[in-house]
Scaffold this active site. Structure first.
Site, PDB file in Angstrom:
ATOM      1  N   SER A 119       0.830  -1.211   0.000  1.00  0.00           N
ATOM      2  CA  SER A 119       0.000   0.000   0.000  1.00  0.00           C
ATOM      3  C   SER A 119       0.857   1.251   0.000  1.00  0.00           C
ATOM      4  O   SER A 119       0.346   2.344  -0.236  1.00  0.00           O
ATOM      5  CB  SER A 119      -0.859   0.035   1.269  1.00  0.00           C
ATOM      6  OG  SER A 119      -1.701  -1.070   1.325  1.00  0.00           O
ATOM      7  N   HIS A 142      -1.573  -2.754  -7.044  1.00  0.00           N
ATOM      8  CA  HIS A 142      -2.238  -2.467  -5.771  1.00  0.00           C
ATOM      9  C   HIS A 142      -3.745  -2.628  -5.929  1.00  0.00           C
ATOM     10  O   HIS A 142      -4.409  -1.813  -6.569  1.00  0.00           O
ATOM     11  CB  HIS A 142      -1.858  -1.048  -5.313  1.00  0.00           C
ATOM     12  CG  HIS A 142      -2.395  -0.708  -3.973  1.00  0.00           C
ATOM     13  ND1 HIS A 142      -3.086   0.446  -3.708  1.00  0.00           N
ATOM     14  CD2 HIS A 142      -2.374  -1.397  -2.810  1.00  0.00           C
ATOM     15  CE1 HIS A 142      -3.440   0.462  -2.435  1.00  0.00           C
ATOM     16  NE2 HIS A 142      -3.021  -0.655  -1.877  1.00  0.00           N
ATOM     17  N   GLU A 154      -4.228  -0.100  -8.944  1.00  0.00           N
ATOM     18  CA  GLU A 154      -3.181   0.868  -9.257  1.00  0.00           C
ATOM     19  C   GLU A 154      -1.973   0.082  -9.775  1.00  0.00           C
ATOM     20  O   GLU A 154      -1.513  -0.856  -9.118  1.00  0.00           O
ATOM     21  CB  GLU A 154      -2.801   1.681  -8.010  1.00  0.00           C
ATOM     22  CG  GLU A 154      -3.902   2.630  -7.557  1.00  0.00           C
ATOM     23  CD  GLU A 154      -3.582   3.363  -6.244  1.00  0.00           C
ATOM     24  OE1 GLU A 154      -4.073   4.467  -6.057  1.00  0.00           O
ATOM     25  OE2 GLU A 154      -2.860   2.791  -5.396  1.00  0.00           O
ATOM     26  N   ASN A 192      -4.058   5.766  -1.335  1.00  0.00           N
ATOM     27  CA  ASN A 192      -3.611   5.733   0.058  1.00  0.00           C
ATOM     28  C   ASN A 192      -2.982   7.040   0.514  1.00  0.00           C
ATOM     29  O   ASN A 192      -2.925   7.315   1.703  1.00  0.00           O
ATOM     30  CB  ASN A 192      -2.653   4.568   0.300  1.00  0.00           C
ATOM     31  CG  ASN A 192      -3.427   3.366   0.791  1.00  0.00           C
ATOM     32  OD1 ASN A 192      -4.194   3.459   1.741  1.00  0.00           O
ATOM     33  ND2 ASN A 192      -3.259   2.244   0.118  1.00  0.00           N
TER      34      ASN A 192
HETATM   35  P1  NAI Z   1      -3.062  -9.657   6.541  1.00  0.00           P
HETATM   36  O1  NAI Z   1      -2.418  -9.373   7.828  1.00  0.00           O
HETATM   37  O2  NAI Z   1      -4.541  -9.905   6.501  1.00  0.00           O
HETATM   38  O3  NAI Z   1      -2.352 -10.932   5.830  1.00  0.00           O
HETATM   39  C1  NAI Z   1      -0.968 -11.039   5.664  1.00  0.00           C
HETATM   40  C2  NAI Z   1      -0.620 -12.519   5.491  1.00  0.00           C
HETATM   41  O4  NAI Z   1       0.754 -12.611   5.115  1.00  0.00           O
HETATM   42  C3  NAI Z   1      -0.806 -13.360   6.754  1.00  0.00           C
HETATM   43  O5  NAI Z   1      -1.625 -14.469   6.450  1.00  0.00           O
HETATM   44  C4  NAI Z   1       0.633 -13.797   7.111  1.00  0.00           C
HETATM   45  O6  NAI Z   1       0.699 -15.100   7.675  1.00  0.00           O
HETATM   46  C5  NAI Z   1       1.299 -13.763   5.745  1.00  0.00           C
HETATM   47  N1  NAI Z   1       2.756 -13.599   5.786  1.00  0.00           N
HETATM   48  C6  NAI Z   1       3.497 -12.777   6.570  1.00  0.00           C
HETATM   49  N2  NAI Z   1       4.806 -12.890   6.263  1.00  0.00           N
HETATM   50  C7  NAI Z   1       4.898 -13.795   5.275  1.00  0.00           C
HETATM   51  C8  NAI Z   1       5.987 -14.334   4.510  1.00  0.00           C
HETATM   52  N3  NAI Z   1       7.256 -13.934   4.711  1.00  0.00           N
HETATM   53  N4  NAI Z   1       5.707 -15.261   3.555  1.00  0.00           N
HETATM   54  C9  NAI Z   1       4.421 -15.674   3.333  1.00  0.00           C
HETATM   55  N5  NAI Z   1       3.362 -15.192   4.024  1.00  0.00           N
HETATM   56  C10 NAI Z   1       3.593 -14.253   4.969  1.00  0.00           C
HETATM   57  O7  NAI Z   1      -2.664  -8.432   5.586  1.00  0.00           O
HETATM   58  P2  NAI Z   1      -3.498  -7.781   4.380  1.00  0.00           P
HETATM   59  O8  NAI Z   1      -4.455  -6.786   4.908  1.00  0.00           O
HETATM   60  O9  NAI Z   1      -3.986  -8.856   3.485  1.00  0.00           O
HETATM   61  O10 NAI Z   1      -2.337  -6.943   3.653  1.00  0.00           O
HETATM   62  C11 NAI Z   1      -1.380  -7.571   2.824  1.00  0.00           C
HETATM   63  C12 NAI Z   1      -0.713  -6.535   1.945  1.00  0.00           C
HETATM   64  O11 NAI Z   1      -1.715  -5.897   1.132  1.00  0.00           O
HETATM   65  C13 NAI Z   1      -0.001  -5.420   2.704  1.00  0.00           C
HETATM   66  O12 NAI Z   1       1.121  -5.035   1.977  1.00  0.00           O
HETATM   67  C14 NAI Z   1      -1.042  -4.289   2.714  1.00  0.00           C
HETATM   68  O13 NAI Z   1      -0.468  -3.022   2.825  1.00  0.00           O
HETATM   69  C15 NAI Z   1      -1.678  -4.487   1.340  1.00  0.00           C
HETATM   70  N6  NAI Z   1      -3.036  -3.991   1.175  1.00  0.00           N
HETATM   71  C16 NAI Z   1      -3.956  -4.130   2.191  1.00  0.00           C
HETATM   72  C17 NAI Z   1      -5.244  -3.657   2.007  1.00  0.00           C
HETATM   73  C18 NAI Z   1      -6.292  -3.843   3.053  1.00  0.00           C
HETATM   74  O14 NAI Z   1      -7.382  -3.260   2.927  1.00  0.00           O
HETATM   75  N7  NAI Z   1      -6.054  -4.638   4.094  1.00  0.00           N
HETATM   76  C19 NAI Z   1      -5.661  -2.987   0.747  1.00  0.00           C
HETATM   77  C20 NAI Z   1      -4.633  -2.996  -0.268  1.00  0.00           C
HETATM   78  C21 NAI Z   1      -3.360  -3.441  -0.033  1.00  0.00           C
END
Ligand code: NAI
Length: 287
Positions: A119, A142, A154, A192
């Protein structure tokens, strides 16, 4: 160009939605998560979501049965090295993401495109330790939450990204019903960055945890302001932990610009493990 095989790494809020969206484009999807059991649960949730689309008459049962066969959970060392695209959607931690991309640079075929769903982190910086060839095939993609519904993607070029590749990818998304737009590699990209003030000013307006004030701000922004969700409802959906990481990263990237300064209440919620909908407790309580 066509995208037939995708690997989604990180199967949390975003990875799960991204995996399902690609699957619904008839793409083969392999999912990887540091927590293997969690990835299996994410796969179950995708199955349930597809089944509910069948129950609502939005998808054919036979098609869903075929799609389910195209979805699998893998360990990192088992993924298809010749996949067309790898999308990283792991936690918003720059060093952890960079480590993962270094491993992927070695594991994957030279033609595989690597993309980050970050993000807020600059794409050029994320790519800088990768091989020269891979830097041309590295970009930001994104997605927005929920990725199955929100149309915007994006597309972000790093300095070395092959411009014809990002144009092809942009066209591919648009042909599949997404609205893909090319953004500069600036902290927070477009949405963002602009949204920082939506959250930041709302947090400053309530000051400390006060559910009545929180509801008031959400109601005004939704019912009068015309936003689909109020800022606190949206932070609960995004994940307050994720939102705080993004705020910190944008703030630092703009050299401590006061407009983007994180608020103490965000930190307090994270310290209290009130991450939002995913923990069933955030600014609101979810039964
Ligand atoms: P989340 O916390 O729901 O999920 C992250 C997942 O990554 C977890 O299941 C974790 O076990 C896994 N993980 C962590 N380190 C790892 C590794 N080294 N290898 C494999 N898996 C690993 O996070 P979320 O919300 O899905 O965000 C993920 C990405 O997407 C971030 O970069 C965030 O900034 C971006 N993002 C989030 C949005 C949102 O609304 N939550 C919207 C758009 C982008």
């Amino acid at each position: 160009m066509d995208i037939k095989n995708v690997i989604v790494i990180g199967t949390g809020t975003m990875g799960q939605g991204i995996a399902q969206w690609f699957l619904q484009q008839n793409t083969t999807v392999e999912m990887v998560d540091a927590n293997y059991d969690f990835a299996l649960k994410s796969m179950d949730r995708i199955h349930e979501s597809l089944d509910s689309l069948v129950a609502k008459g939005k998808l054919e049962a036979a098609l869903v049965s075929d799609l389910k066969k195209k979805l699998s959970v893998k360990k990192l060392e088992e993924i298809n090295p010749k996949a067309d695209l790898v999308i990283e959607a792991i936690i918003e931690d720059k060093e952890i993401k960079k480590d993962l991309f270094k491993k992927l640079d070695e594991l994957m075929d030279q033609n595989t495109v690597l993309a980050s769903n970050t993000s807020s982190f600059p794409i050029t910086e994320m790519a800088k330790d990768l091989s020269a060839g891979r830097q041309k095939k590295f970009l930001g993609l994104h997605f927005f939450n929920p990725a199955t519904i929100m149309k915007l993607v994006e597309v972000i070029n790093g300095l070395e990204t092959d411009r014809s590749l990002s144009q092809e990818i942009l066209k591919w998304f648009n042909s599949k019903g997404k609205v893909a737009c090319l953004c500069g590699d600036a902290p927070g990209f477009i949405v963002n960055r602009v949204a920082r003030n939506f959250y930041g000013e709302s947090l400053r307006a309530v000051g400390h945890y006060d559910l009545e004030k929180i509801k008031e701000v959400d109601t005004v922004m939704r019912e009068v302001g015309g936003f689909k969700m109020g800022p606190f409802e949206l932070m609960d959906l995004i994940g307050i932990d994720v939102n705080l990481s993004v705020t910190e990263s944008v703030y630092r990237a703009f050299f401590d610009e006061p407009r983007f300064k994180p608020h103490r209440l965000q930190k307090e919620m994270v310290d209290g493990k009130r991450f939002g909908r995913k923990t069933k407790k955030g600014f609101y309580i979810y039964e």
